[in-house]
Scaffold this motif. Structure first.
Motif, PDB file in Angstrom:
ATOM      1  N   SER A 154       0.815  -1.223   0.000  1.00 41.16           N
ATOM      2  CA  SER A 154       0.000   0.000   0.000  1.00 41.16           C
ATOM      3  C   SER A 154       0.843   1.265   0.000  1.00 41.16           C
ATOM      4  N   ASP A 155       2.135   1.153   0.216  1.00 43.19           N
ATOM      5  CA  ASP A 155       3.007   2.323   0.185  1.00 43.19           C
ATOM      6  C   ASP A 155       3.256   2.818  -1.242  1.00 43.19           C
ATOM      7  N   PHE A 156       2.904   2.003  -2.239  1.00 41.57           N
ATOM      8  CA  PHE A 156       3.166   2.363  -3.627  1.00 41.57           C
ATOM      9  C   PHE A 156       1.883   2.873  -4.292  1.00 41.57           C
ATOM     10  N   GLU A 157       2.064   3.746  -5.254  1.00 39.12           N
ATOM     11  CA  GLU A 157       0.924   4.389  -5.916  1.00 39.12           C
ATOM     12  C   GLU A 157       0.144   3.375  -6.747  1.00 39.12           C
ATOM     13  N   TYR A 158      -1.170   3.474  -6.674  1.00 34.78           N
ATOM     14  CA  TYR A 158      -2.037   2.558  -7.420  1.00 34.78           C
ATOM     15  C   TYR A 158      -2.232   3.084  -8.839  1.00 34.78           C
ATOM     16  N   LYS A 159      -1.597   2.420  -9.796  1.00 36.45           N
ATOM     17  CA  LYS A 159      -1.739   2.726 -11.226  1.00 36.45           C
ATOM     18  C   LYS A 159      -1.830   1.389 -11.948  1.00 36.45           C
ATOM     19  N   ARG A 202      -0.025  -1.922  -8.345  1.00 40.11           N
ATOM     20  CA  ARG A 202       0.820  -0.889  -7.732  1.00 40.11           C
ATOM     21  C   ARG A 202       2.078  -0.684  -8.574  1.00 40.11           C
ATOM     22  N   HIS A 203       2.401   0.565  -8.852  1.00 38.83           N
ATOM     23  CA  HIS A 203       3.589   0.888  -9.637  1.00 38.83           C
ATOM     24  C   HIS A 203       4.818   0.833  -8.733  1.00 38.83           C
TER      25      HIS A 203
END
Length: 239
Positions: free
Chosen positions: A77-82, A155-156
């Protein structure tokens, strides 16, 4: 005054039990079950057949599994959702097989090596084989981004520097939690893992004869509608 002293004495006497409960939760749990079980009816077969070791192990297992899952989700969840198309629960790896820029090619091989070392299933999308993958990547990240780019469960994660850094910190392995492992039928026998094969209609030349004209001349050849710019189609076996 006597009531106050009596309350203090009762609290002092209960301290060993509280200390035992905190320091030895499993043994305290067993003791409480034994005490309760002696008060049950002899016909209650369910309570009589309780295995304290199995019950305690089951509690410990579920607690560890729950905390482990929360830890994995926390890292991801620390990474951007793309999320790329079809990448919600899988690994999508955008890469290129062109060797025009040596560093880009080596970076792609580096991430591929790490993914294969963990024996996880991932879907590689080579932008040099299919231009739609390039446009897809640019649209997701909002610019002319150069491969490699790794996405895990939407997540990217980033490029080669980010992925290698996460691996050195031991985080990459945690990000791959719950990803399916490679089965025995990998790579695909139809495309050898490339995920593309020659077009069955034009055989890779990107041109077909216009059946309405019925003549085999250059003037009546049209663009094949089934393949990409390289005369390739997605493997019908693994795609």
């Amino acid at each position: 005054m006597k009531n106050i002293k009596g309350g203090i004495l009762r609290k002092i006497k209960s301290l060993p039990t509280l200390v035992f409960q905190v320091n030895h939760p499993t043994k305290y749990f067993q003791t409480q079950l034994i005490t309760t079980n002696t008060q049950l009816d002899d016909n209650d077969m369910f309570c009589q057949n309780i295995s304290f070791d199995d019950l305690a192990n089951d509690v410990d297992h579920h607690s560890f599994q729950e905390s482990n899952t929360m830890e994995e989700n926390k890292f991801l969840s620390d990474f951007e959702y793309k999320c790329p198309p079809g990448g919600k629960d899988t690994i999508i790896f955008y890469t290129t097989s062109l060797r025009g820029i040596r560093k880009t090619f080596e970076d792609c091989n580096m991430i591929r090596f790490l993914l294969e070392s963990f024996h996880v299933v991932y879907y590689e999308r080579d932008v040099s084989i299919n231009i739609e993958y390039r446009d897809e990547l640019w649209q997701i990240l909002g610019g002319r981004i150069v491969p490699p780019r790794l996405f895990i469960k939407g997540r990217h994660i980033g490029g080669a520097n980010e992925v290698v850094g996460l691996h050195e910190q031991g985080i990459l392995m945690k990000l791959l939690h719950d990803i399916p492992l490679i089965s025995s039928n990998f790579p695909c026998k139809g495309c050898s893992g490339i995920r593309f094969v020659l077009c069955l209609s034009c055989h890779g030349c990107c041109k077909i004869i216009d059946q309405d004209q019925g003549k085999d001349t250059n003037g009546y050849r049209i663009r094949c509608p089934k393949c990409n710019e390289n005369g390739l189609i997605k493997c019908p076996v693994c795609s």
